[in-house]
Design a protein around this motif. Sequence first.
Motif, mmCIF file in Angstrom:
data_model
loop_
_atom_site.group_PDB
_atom_site.id
_atom_site.type_symbol
_atom_site.label_atom_id
_atom_site.label_comp_id
_atom_site.label_asym_id
_atom_site.label_seq_id
_atom_site.Cartn_x
_atom_site.Cartn_y
_atom_site.Cartn_z
ATOM 1 N N ASP A 115 -1.141 -12.598 14.172
ATOM 2 C CA ASP A 115 0.256 -12.803 13.799
ATOM 3 C C ASP A 115 0.383 -13.377 12.390
ATOM 4 O OD1 ASP A 115 1.212 -11.829 16.194
ATOM 5 O OD2 ASP A 115 1.358 -13.813 17.142
ATOM 6 N N ALA A 116 -0.594 -14.167 11.983
ATOM 7 C CA ALA A 116 -0.538 -14.806 10.668
ATOM 8 C C ALA A 116 -0.534 -13.794 9.533
ATOM 9 C CB ALA A 116 -1.711 -15.763 10.504
ATOM 10 N N TYR A 117 -1.091 -12.587 9.764
ATOM 11 C CA TYR A 117 -1.177 -11.572 8.712
ATOM 12 C C TYR A 117 -0.121 -10.479 8.859
ATOM 13 C CZ TYR A 117 -5.829 -13.657 8.162
ATOM 14 O OH TYR A 117 -6.872 -14.539 7.984
ATOM 15 N N ARG A 118 0.702 -10.583 9.895
ATOM 16 C CA ARG A 118 1.597 -9.467 10.223
ATOM 17 C C ARG A 118 2.647 -9.204 9.137
ATOM 18 N NH1 ARG A 118 1.960 -6.248 14.364
ATOM 19 N NH2 ARG A 118 0.346 -7.410 15.495
ATOM 20 N N ALA A 119 3.222 -10.248 8.559
ATOM 21 C CA ALA A 119 4.255 -10.055 7.540
ATOM 22 C C ALA A 119 3.683 -9.366 6.297
ATOM 23 C CB ALA A 119 4.890 -11.388 7.161
ATOM 24 N N GLU A 120 2.546 -9.859 5.817
ATOM 25 C CA GLU A 120 1.923 -9.252 4.626
ATOM 26 C C GLU A 120 1.460 -7.832 4.919
ATOM 27 O OE1 GLU A 120 0.088 -8.850 0.782
ATOM 28 O OE2 GLU A 120 1.757 -10.018 1.588
ATOM 29 N N ALA A 121 0.863 -7.634 6.093
ATOM 30 C CA ALA A 121 0.369 -6.304 6.458
ATOM 31 C C ALA A 121 1.511 -5.312 6.614
ATOM 32 C CB ALA A 121 -0.438 -6.386 7.749
ATOM 33 N N GLY A 122 2.589 -5.746 7.231
ATOM 34 C CA GLY A 122 3.738 -4.861 7.384
ATOM 35 C C GLY A 122 4.337 -4.477 6.049
ATOM 36 N N ALA A 123 4.380 -5.429 5.115
ATOM 37 C CA ALA A 123 4.880 -5.138 3.774
ATOM 38 C C ALA A 123 3.955 -4.168 3.042
ATOM 39 C CB ALA A 123 5.035 -6.430 2.981
ATOM 40 N N GLY A 124 2.656 -4.274 3.312
ATOM 41 C CA GLY A 124 1.709 -3.340 2.707
ATOM 42 C C GLY A 124 1.899 -1.922 3.219
ATOM 43 N N ILE A 125 2.174 -1.791 4.501
ATOM 44 C CA ILE A 125 2.446 -0.468 5.076
ATOM 45 C C ILE A 125 3.713 0.114 4.463
ATOM 46 C CG2 ILE A 125 3.102 0.710 7.208
ATOM 47 C CD1 ILE A 125 1.229 -1.250 8.683
ATOM 48 N N ALA A 126 4.731 -0.727 4.297
ATOM 49 C CA ALA A 126 5.982 -0.269 3.684
ATOM 50 C C ALA A 126 5.764 0.162 2.235
ATOM 51 C CB ALA A 126 7.024 -1.376 3.755
ATOM 52 N N PHE A 127 4.866 -0.539 1.525
ATOM 53 C CA PHE A 127 4.562 -0.177 0.141
ATOM 54 C C PHE A 127 3.902 1.197 0.095
ATOM 55 C CE2 PHE A 127 4.125 -2.199 -4.110
ATOM 56 C CZ PHE A 127 3.500 -1.155 -4.765
ATOM 57 N N LEU A 128 2.949 1.432 0.986
ATOM 58 C CA LEU A 128 2.298 2.746 1.036
ATOM 59 C C LEU A 128 3.311 3.835 1.356
ATOM 60 C CD1 LEU A 128 -0.184 4.578 1.018
ATOM 61 C CD2 LEU A 128 -0.662 3.855 3.366
ATOM 62 N N ASP A 129 4.208 3.574 2.274
ATOM 63 C CA ASP A 129 5.251 4.547 2.608
ATOM 64 C C ASP A 129 6.139 4.842 1.398
ATOM 65 O OD1 ASP A 129 4.342 4.772 5.205
ATOM 66 O OD2 ASP A 129 5.813 3.368 6.037
ATOM 67 N N ALA A 130 6.444 3.808 0.619
ATOM 68 C CA ALA A 130 7.263 3.987 -0.581
ATOM 69 C C ALA A 130 6.546 4.849 -1.614
ATOM 70 C CB ALA A 130 7.624 2.625 -1.177
ATOM 71 N N LEU A 131 5.237 4.662 -1.743
ATOM 72 C CA LEU A 131 4.462 5.509 -2.656
ATOM 73 C C LEU A 131 4.488 6.958 -2.191
ATOM 74 C CD1 LEU A 131 1.330 3.249 -3.281
ATOM 75 C CD2 LEU A 131 3.014 3.940 -5.003
ATOM 76 N N LYS A 132 4.306 7.172 -0.899
ATOM 77 C CA LYS A 132 4.301 8.533 -0.361
ATOM 78 C C LYS A 132 5.652 9.225 -0.567
ATOM 79 C CE LYS A 132 0.799 7.742 3.236
ATOM 80 N NZ LYS A 132 0.557 7.613 4.699
ATOM 81 N N ALA A 133 6.716 8.442 -0.596
ATOM 82 C CA ALA A 133 8.060 9.002 -0.760
ATOM 83 C C ALA A 133 8.448 9.190 -2.222
ATOM 84 C CB ALA A 133 9.082 8.102 -0.070
ATOM 85 N N SER A 134 7.627 8.669 -3.148
ATOM 86 C CA SER A 134 7.960 8.750 -4.570
ATOM 87 C C SER A 134 7.632 10.125 -5.138
ATOM 88 C CB SER A 134 7.208 7.669 -5.354
ATOM 89 O OG SER A 134 5.811 7.917 -5.340
ATOM 90 N N ASP A 135 8.304 10.460 -6.211
ATOM 91 C CA ASP A 135 8.069 11.730 -6.916
ATOM 92 C C ASP A 135 7.671 11.439 -8.352
ATOM 93 O OD1 ASP A 135 8.797 13.490 -4.788
ATOM 94 O OD2 ASP A 135 10.907 13.061 -5.198
ATOM 95 N N GLY A 136 6.842 12.304 -8.910
ATOM 96 C CA GLY A 136 6.513 12.215 -10.326
ATOM 97 C C GLY A 136 5.629 11.052 -10.701
ATOM 98 N N LEU A 137 4.824 10.561 -9.760
ATOM 99 C CA LEU A 137 3.935 9.440 -10.044
ATOM 100 C C LEU A 137 2.551 9.738 -9.491
ATOM 101 C CD1 LEU A 137 3.700 6.498 -11.114
ATOM 102 C CD2 LEU A 137 4.280 5.733 -8.799
ATOM 103 N N ASP A 138 1.537 9.603 -10.335
ATOM 104 C CA ASP A 138 0.148 9.792 -9.905
ATOM 105 C C ASP A 138 -0.363 8.437 -9.422
ATOM 106 O OD1 ASP A 138 -2.456 10.465 -9.463
ATOM 107 O OD2 ASP A 138 -2.915 11.033 -11.533
ATOM 108 N N TRP A 139 -0.308 8.224 -8.109
ATOM 109 C CA TRP A 139 -0.673 6.936 -7.533
ATOM 110 C C TRP A 139 -1.927 7.037 -6.673
ATOM 111 C CZ3 TRP A 139 -0.864 6.806 -2.221
ATOM 112 C CH2 TRP A 139 -0.120 7.772 -1.532
ATOM 113 N N THR A 140 -2.579 5.887 -6.518
ATOM 114 C CA THR A 140 -3.735 5.751 -5.633
ATOM 115 C C THR A 140 -3.623 4.405 -4.928
ATOM 116 O OG1 THR A 140 -5.135 7.019 -7.146
ATOM 117 C CG2 THR A 140 -6.249 5.704 -5.457
#
Length: 201
Positions: A115-140
């Motif tokens: 539970d102690a890592y859930r907030a940071e981990a959930g935000a990391g998943i949301a960040f990855l989702d935001a990258l996947k939804a972006s256009d015109g950016l070469d991301w890794t």
Amino acid sequence: MKIAMVGATGRAGSEIASELARRGHDVLAIARKPGDASDHITPLALDAADSDALINAIRGQDAVVSAMRFADTDAAALIAAVKASGVPRFLVVGGAASLKNPDGTRLFDSPHFPDAYRAEAGAGIAFLDALKASDGLDWTFLSPAMIFDVGPRTGSYHTGKDDLLVDGEGKSFISFADYAIAMADEIETPKHHIERFTVAS
């Protein structure tokens, strides 16, 4: 190369900055309190939440690496700033929570996920989702092993894509130092465009 490092004072960020400087790249180390200058590392005191200042700071760099805490980051604003700067590559120090177990479930969805890592981990998943939804950016997005901690700089690692990597004893580990080597290798010799990959010892 000229590489901007956002979140350069954290454990992962400082290790990556040092690895890049060791290889002769010029690192712009961006943080609220960036520390001292050293060979190939130029500190810049800047709040990455100030999008206009960040855009101006990173414009002209060959790549931007973010090692910021996900829970403290506005993913959409940071992605938009990198796009607006015209920097050709954006690399992110990712998390392991979205990696898959052998049964296909995410680490994040395990009843044993701390539970102690859930907030940071959930935000990391949301960040990855935001990258996947972006256009015109070469991301890794580079996910570390399940255990990401201080350890030896062996210079050895192996890679995967979306599945958690474990060794013969079922251990999933990568040191900050070896992760930094993997990140620097990806910057110098790009192999993962517009995708996530993962590394482990």
